[in-house]
Design a protein around this motif. Structure first.
Motif, PDB file in Angstrom:
ATOM      1  N   VAL A 158      25.853 -13.735 -19.234  1.00 44.06           N
ATOM      2  CA  VAL A 158      24.918 -14.460 -20.119  1.00 44.06           C
ATOM      3  C   VAL A 158      25.613 -14.763 -21.456  1.00 44.06           C
ATOM      4  O   VAL A 158      25.490 -15.854 -22.000  1.00 44.06           O
ATOM      5  CB  VAL A 158      23.620 -13.650 -20.332  1.00 44.06           C
ATOM      6  N   ILE A 159      26.376 -13.788 -21.959  1.00 43.48           N
ATOM      7  CA  ILE A 159      27.110 -14.019 -23.218  1.00 43.48           C
ATOM      8  C   ILE A 159      28.144 -15.133 -23.031  1.00 43.48           C
ATOM      9  O   ILE A 159      28.253 -16.044 -23.840  1.00 43.48           O
ATOM     10  CB  ILE A 159      27.787 -12.711 -23.693  1.00 43.48           C
ATOM     11  N   LEU A 160      28.880 -15.060 -21.911  1.00 43.26           N
ATOM     12  CA  LEU A 160      29.934 -16.057 -21.673  1.00 43.26           C
ATOM     13  C   LEU A 160      29.367 -17.468 -21.529  1.00 43.26           C
ATOM     14  O   LEU A 160      30.056 -18.446 -21.801  1.00 43.26           O
ATOM     15  CB  LEU A 160      30.733 -15.702 -20.416  1.00 43.26           C
ATOM     16  N   SER A 161      28.106 -17.553 -21.085  1.00 43.33           N
ATOM     17  CA  SER A 161      27.510 -18.886 -20.938  1.00 43.33           C
ATOM     18  C   SER A 161      27.280 -19.539 -22.304  1.00 43.33           C
ATOM     19  O   SER A 161      26.952 -20.715 -22.375  1.00 43.33           O
ATOM     20  CB  SER A 161      26.213 -18.813 -20.138  1.00 43.33           C
ATOM     21  N   HIS A 162      27.440 -18.766 -23.391  1.00 41.93           N
ATOM     22  CA  HIS A 162      27.375 -19.331 -24.747  1.00 41.93           C
ATOM     23  C   HIS A 162      28.765 -19.289 -25.373  1.00 41.93           C
ATOM     24  O   HIS A 162      28.942 -18.837 -26.498  1.00 41.93           O
ATOM     25  CB  HIS A 162      26.392 -18.530 -25.615  1.00 41.93           C
ATOM     26  N   LYS A 163      29.762 -19.737 -24.611  1.00 35.49           N
ATOM     27  CA  LYS A 163      31.141 -19.501 -25.054  1.00 35.49           C
ATOM     28  C   LYS A 163      31.518 -20.276 -26.311  1.00 35.49           C
ATOM     29  O   LYS A 163      32.481 -19.920 -26.975  1.00 35.49           O
ATOM     30  CB  LYS A 163      32.139 -19.784 -23.930  1.00 35.49           C
ATOM     31  N   GLU A 164      30.746 -21.295 -26.656  1.00 35.16           N
ATOM     32  CA  GLU A 164      31.068 -22.029 -27.896  1.00 35.16           C
ATOM     33  C   GLU A 164      30.718 -21.189 -29.129  1.00 35.16           C
ATOM     34  O   GLU A 164      31.237 -21.452 -30.224  1.00 35.16           O
ATOM     35  CB  GLU A 164      30.373 -23.403 -27.931  1.00 35.16           C
ATOM     36  N   GLY A 270      21.506 -21.137  -9.769  1.00 30.79           N
ATOM     37  CA  GLY A 270      20.350 -20.330 -10.192  1.00 30.79           C
ATOM     38  C   GLY A 270      20.590 -18.845 -10.019  1.00 30.79           C
ATOM     39  O   GLY A 270      20.138 -18.034 -10.829  1.00 30.79           O
ATOM     40  N   VAL A 271      21.305 -18.492  -8.957  1.00 30.02           N
ATOM     41  CA  VAL A 271      21.566 -17.067  -8.692  1.00 30.02           C
ATOM     42  C   VAL A 271      22.454 -16.471  -9.786  1.00 30.02           C
ATOM     43  O   VAL A 271      22.310 -15.304 -10.144  1.00 30.02           O
ATOM     44  CB  VAL A 271      22.221 -16.891  -7.293  1.00 30.02           C
ATOM     45  N   LEU A 272      23.359 -17.287 -10.334  1.00 32.80           N
ATOM     46  CA  LEU A 272      24.279 -16.771 -11.360  1.00 32.80           C
ATOM     47  C   LEU A 272      23.544 -16.592 -12.691  1.00 32.80           C
ATOM     48  O   LEU A 272      22.897 -17.526 -13.164  1.00 32.80           O
ATOM     49  CB  LEU A 272      25.439 -17.753 -11.577  1.00 32.80           C
ATOM     50  N   PRO A 273      23.648 -15.423 -13.297  1.00 31.89           N
ATOM     51  CA  PRO A 273      22.984 -15.235 -14.584  1.00 31.89           C
ATOM     52  C   PRO A 273      23.586 -16.145 -15.653  1.00 31.89           C
ATOM     53  O   PRO A 273      24.793 -16.354 -15.677  1.00 31.89           O
ATOM     54  CB  PRO A 273      23.261 -13.763 -14.931  1.00 31.89           C
ATOM     55  N   GLY A 274      22.730 -16.683 -16.484  1.00 30.69           N
ATOM     56  CA  GLY A 274      23.203 -17.436 -17.645  1.00 30.69           C
ATOM     57  C   GLY A 274      23.438 -18.913 -17.418  1.00 30.69           C
ATOM     58  O   GLY A 274      23.565 -19.664 -18.375  1.00 30.69           O
ATOM     59  N   ALA A 275      23.525 -19.346 -16.152  1.00 31.91           N
ATOM     60  CA  ALA A 275      23.879 -20.752 -15.906  1.00 31.91           C
ATOM     61  C   ALA A 275      22.697 -21.689 -16.202  1.00 31.91           C
ATOM     62  O   ALA A 275      22.822 -22.606 -17.011  1.00 31.91           O
ATOM     63  CB  ALA A 275      24.365 -20.921 -14.483  1.00 31.91           C
ATOM     64  N   GLY A 276      21.563 -21.493 -15.566  1.00 32.93           N
ATOM     65  CA  GLY A 276      20.364 -22.263 -15.898  1.00 32.93           C
ATOM     66  C   GLY A 276      20.296 -23.647 -15.286  1.00 32.93           C
ATOM     67  O   GLY A 276      21.241 -24.128 -14.640  1.00 32.93           O
ATOM     68  N   GLY A 277      19.130 -24.303 -15.522  1.00 29.06           N
ATOM     69  CA  GLY A 277      18.838 -25.599 -14.922  1.00 29.06           C
ATOM     70  C   GLY A 277      19.753 -26.707 -15.397  1.00 29.06           C
ATOM     71  O   GLY A 277      20.046 -27.633 -14.636  1.00 29.06           O
ATOM     72  N   ASN A 278      20.208 -26.634 -16.644  1.00 29.55           N
ATOM     73  CA  ASN A 278      21.066 -27.715 -17.143  1.00 29.55           C
ATOM     74  C   ASN A 278      22.422 -27.718 -16.444  1.00 29.55           C
ATOM     75  O   ASN A 278      22.943 -28.782 -16.094  1.00 29.55           O
ATOM     76  CB  ASN A 278      21.226 -27.674 -18.670  1.00 29.55           C
ATOM     77  N   ALA A 279      22.982 -26.520 -16.195  1.00 27.76           N
ATOM     78  CA  ALA A 279      24.256 -26.431 -15.469  1.00 27.76           C
ATOM     79  C   ALA A 279      24.066 -26.913 -14.039  1.00 27.76           C
ATOM     80  O   ALA A 279      24.921 -27.629 -13.495  1.00 27.76           O
ATOM     81  CB  ALA A 279      24.772 -24.996 -15.475  1.00 27.76           C
ATOM     82  N   ALA A 280      22.927 -26.552 -13.432  1.00 28.52           N
ATOM     83  CA  ALA A 280      22.643 -26.975 -12.057  1.00 28.52           C
ATOM     84  C   ALA A 280      22.564 -28.500 -11.987  1.00 28.52           C
ATOM     85  O   ALA A 280      23.171 -29.128 -11.106  1.00 28.52           O
ATOM     86  CB  ALA A 280      21.339 -26.347 -11.579  1.00 28.52           C
ATOM     87  N   ALA A 281      21.821 -29.099 -12.921  1.00 30.60           N
ATOM     88  CA  ALA A 281      21.663 -30.558 -12.933  1.00 30.60           C
ATOM     89  C   ALA A 281      23.015 -31.244 -13.148  1.00 30.60           C
ATOM     90  O   ALA A 281      23.331 -32.228 -12.474  1.00 30.60           O
ATOM     91  CB  ALA A 281      20.684 -30.962 -14.033  1.00 30.60           C
ATOM     92  N   PHE A 282      23.806 -30.684 -14.043  1.00 31.67           N
ATOM     93  CA  PHE A 282      25.107 -31.285 -14.350  1.00 31.67           C
ATOM     94  C   PHE A 282      26.022 -31.253 -13.118  1.00 31.67           C
ATOM     95  O   PHE A 282      26.604 -32.275 -12.736  1.00 31.67           O
ATOM     96  CB  PHE A 282      25.758 -30.542 -15.528  1.00 31.67           C
ATOM     97  N   LEU A 283      26.107 -30.064 -12.480  1.00 35.99           N
ATOM     98  CA  LEU A 283      27.001 -29.943 -11.329  1.00 35.99           C
ATOM     99  C   LEU A 283      26.496 -30.768 -10.149  1.00 35.99           C
ATOM    100  O   LEU A 283      27.292 -31.375  -9.416  1.00 35.99           O
ATOM    101  CB  LEU A 283      27.150 -28.469 -10.925  1.00 35.99           C
ATOM    102  N   GLY A 284      25.174 -30.801  -9.955  1.00 34.46           N
ATOM    103  CA  GLY A 284      24.588 -31.622  -8.886  1.00 34.46           C
ATOM    104  C   GLY A 284      24.938 -33.087  -9.102  1.00 34.46           C
ATOM    105  O   GLY A 284      25.335 -33.799  -8.171  1.00 34.46           O
ATOM    106  N   TYR A 285      24.830 -33.519 -10.339  1.00 29.41           N
ATOM    107  CA  TYR A 285      25.110 -34.918 -10.700  1.00 29.41           C
ATOM    108  C   TYR A 285      26.588 -35.247 -10.476  1.00 29.41           C
ATOM    109  O   TYR A 285      26.934 -36.264  -9.867  1.00 29.41           O
ATOM    110  CB  TYR A 285      24.740 -35.121 -12.171  1.00 29.41           C
ATOM    111  N   VAL A 286      27.459 -34.344 -10.942  1.00 29.01           N
ATOM    112  CA  VAL A 286      28.906 -34.579 -10.826  1.00 29.01           C
ATOM    113  C   VAL A 286      29.319 -34.656  -9.356  1.00 29.01           C
ATOM    114  O   VAL A 286      30.093 -35.528  -8.946  1.00 29.01           O
ATOM    115  CB  VAL A 286      29.689 -33.463 -11.567  1.00 29.01           C
TER     116      VAL A 286
END
Lengths: 501, 165
Positions: A158-164, A270-286
């Motif tokens: 979860v921390i790493l998902s805020h790597k910026e 979704g199973v991965l902690p910290g990723a969330g819907g925005n990461a899912a949408a982005f990867l699905g789109y790509v």
């Protein structure tokens, strides 16, 4: 077999008019809160948290599940109509959806977004139903040192998902963990960090923390912006209800392979902690763009793009329940608040919950399926109205939310002190957020901190304080190595690639 | 040139980590009062985790504070951040609402609170009579809807006038 029957009972539970009413209420609330920029499904969940005290746990979870499902889709409406995604999960939808809107194909964009969301939502929920019992059985095999390493893994991810803002995410998580230590020690009857104040012996209530972090903070952020309305954009959008009803031709254009692939991507993210819907949408789109025969249309009104993003973010909902239900580890802020609803209602998520109280969770899983299926219907009935809801003056909207949230704190315990705590937490979280300290990390730290401590101390007590147990225990070693793998791929490797560039 | 780059600058971004540092120090002092972190046979005690957390927070704060003081690129930029006047008014109004809630009762407190928040968000023109009437009607509507929700739907007993005395 027993769990399949319980899931069927879960579907039957939804036929109870009261439960069905709360499911629809949750779905509409989730849609509206996600559609209004500035409001989120997390905020909707935080606001209904106090009233879950008056419900049975199964009904409360049904409502939460439908808010989550509606919340993941609702943001696509404003993303398409006015190019303002209601939530980060709908950013990719705005790219193509708003182009279609400007070409006069807005209703079609909204229709395929709703159909994609429905498909992804149902697929994610069905995979959840199928896999949860298996994951729960595996979870039972994890011993105490392994549980410590698993919780540590989740916190780090979860921390790493805020790597910026990595350092600030660490600090926010640690603040959450420190707040969780206030009160009586988790293993011995010893007061900690109470400053000799009797009212702090009970610790900081989870509900006050959630309402403070997500409702009060949001009001403070919005108050900086003052009155703003999207009515000028919305008023130019004229549609009829029948424009929103799905057509067979839509399904052909969406592509079955695209739907299935995006669902799987969304679920895994979704199973991965910290990723969330925005990461899912982005990867699905790509991925959809990569595999498309017409990649040049992406960014220029591609139906495939809208479908991939919306399917993936709704499939993400089912996936995010896996760590929440099987290990008690929330992957994102919505799952964290749902976990809070479970804890407040006396449920302890984990393998034991799934083996002994699956009947309480089964209606929630059924609600995920049914509410996802209802998304196109809700769009059909409410489509023309959504943009008017978005145009509600912020003053009225936020005054209502402020009153609901603070009185909600009082309603759960009949204690004004909870209102004070929520207000204090909200002010603190506002200043943290203003300085880029992510409040979701604070909440995850608060929720997972006590588990981390209990498993750490229990493990060390087995070996008289020798920490080598975390390396000699197979399950613990596995999660520690997994943590290192994630650190390498999420931090070290991107940094090296950047250096080489 | 080098010395100019290393000259610390006291930007607004440093305030938050310094406040966190202060509060963490206070938390650490409280934790040290609990007792030793380990029992004689090496098992962690009640003070172990708080001390560990406070120590980890200190370590994590060091690079943040250094960056805020010396860093140019990654320091928190609050120059474009919106004014804090409205949030301050919101906090003050909410605090007064919590005070009034138990004493003036639900209806009066919520009516006044709703009106105050609507005013903070500048709903309608407050300078005109019509604008004021809109604001009063809207705040009365909010108080009524919240009452319906909690009192009528969920049977929550809300405080009445002078309940707190």
């Amino acid at each position: 077999m027993d769990q399949i029957l319980q899931i069927l009972d879960g579907f039957i539970a939804l036929t109870d008019p009261r439960v069905f009413f709360y499911m629809i209420l949750g779905l509409v609330l989730g849609e509206i809160f996600a559609a209004i920029p500035g409001l989120t499904a997390t905020l909707a969940l935080a606001l209904i948290l106090p009233i879950t005290y008056g419900m049975d746990p199964a009904t409360a979870l049904v409502m939460c599940a439908s808010i989550y499902m509606g919340g993941m889709h609702g943001g696509s409406i404003t993303a398409v109509a006015i190019n303002i995604p209601g939530s980060p999960a709908n950013v990719m939808t705005a790219i193509d959806g708003n182009v279609m809107m400007r070409r006069g194909l807005g209703a079609k964009a909204l229709r395929v977004a709703a159909l994609g969301s429905a498909f992804g939502g149902v697929a994610g929920a069905l995979i959840l139903m199928g896999l949860t019992p298996i994951v729960a059985d595996l979870a039972l095999l994890i011993k105490t040192p392994g549980k410590f390493s698993l919780v540590l893994f989740s916190i780090i991810i979860v921390i790493l998902s805020h790597k910026e803002v990595l350092n600030k995410a660490v600090v926010a998580t640690l603040i959450g963990m420190m707040l969780a230590t206030i009160g009586i020690d988790v293993m011995n009857p010893i007061a900690r960090a109470t400053y000799d104040q009797a009212w702090l012996l009970d610790g900081i209530d989870l509900m006050a923390l959630i309402i403070g972090c997500f409702a009060v903070t949001e009001m403070l952020i919005q108050s900086q912006k003052g009155e703003a309305s999207y009515s000028s954009h919305a008023s130019t959008t004229k549609t009829r209800p029948r424009d929103y009803w799905p057509r067979w031709s839509d399904l052909r254009e969406m592509g079955w392979l695209n739907l299935c692939k995006s669902s799987i991507i969304g679920y895994i993210i979704g199973v991965l902690p910290g990723a969330g819907g925005n990461a899912a949408a982005f990867l699905g789109y790509v991925e959809a763009k990569r595999a498309s025969k017409t990649p040049e249309q992406f960014g220029d009104g591609s139906i495939e793009g809208i479908v991939a993003a919306e399917t993936a973010n709704n499939a993400n909902v089912g996936g995010s329940f896996v760590p929440t239900l099987t290990f008690g580890i929330p992957g994102d802020s919505v799952a964290a608040v749902i976990l809070g609803v479970m804890i407040i209602n006396g449920l302890q998520p984990g393998p034991q919950l799934l083996s002994t109280q699956f009947h309480l969770v089964a209606p929630m899983m059924a609600a995920l399926v049914v509410s996802a299926m209802l998304l196109p219907v809700v769009l059909y009935l409410g489509g023309p109205w959504y943009l008017r809801v978005v145009s509600i003056p912020k003053g009225i909207l936020f005054a209502s939310i402020a009153a609901f949230s603070l009185i909600g704190c009082y309603a759960s315990t009949y204690s004004v002190s909870q209102m004070w705590i929520a207000l204090a937490v909200g002010v603190g979280a506002f200043f943290l957020q203003r300085n880029n300290y992510p409040s979701v990390c604070l909440l995850i730290g608060y929720i997972l901190g006590p588990d981390l401590e209990v498993y750490l101390r229990r493990s060390l007590s087995l070996t008289d304080g020798n920490p080598s147990i975390f390396l000699t225990s197979g399950d613990s070693l596995f999660f520690l190595l997994l943590t290192l793998v994630f650190i390498y791929f999420m931090v070290i490797r991107p940094a090296r690639i950047m250096q080489m560039d | 040139m080098q010395s100019r780059q290393l000259r610390p600058r006291l930007g607004k971004g440093v305030i938050t980590p310094v406040i966190i540092l202060t509060l963490t120090t206070s938390y650490l002092l409280q934790s040290l009062k609990i007792g030793p972190a380990f029992s004689p046979n090496g098992v962690p005690e009640a003070s172990f985790m708080p001390i560990l957390l406070a120590g980890a927070t200190f370590l994590a704060l060091v690079p943040i504070i250094l960056r805020e003081l010396f860093g140019q690129e990654n320091a928190t930029d609050l120059s474009g951040a919106p004014s804090l006047i409205n949030p301050a008014l919101f906090i003050l109004t909410s605090a007064l609402f919590v005070l009034a809630f138990a004493t003036l009762g639900y209806f009066i407190a919520t009516l006044l609170y709703g009106y105050a928040i609507i005013t903070i968000f500048r709903f309608r023109d407050g300078a005109t009579l019509r604008g004021q009437i809109y604001r009063i009607i809207a705040s009365a509507g909010i108080a009524f809807v919240v009452f319906l929700f909690f009192r009528v739907l969920f049977k929550v007993r809300l405080p009445e006038f002078m309940d707190g005395f």
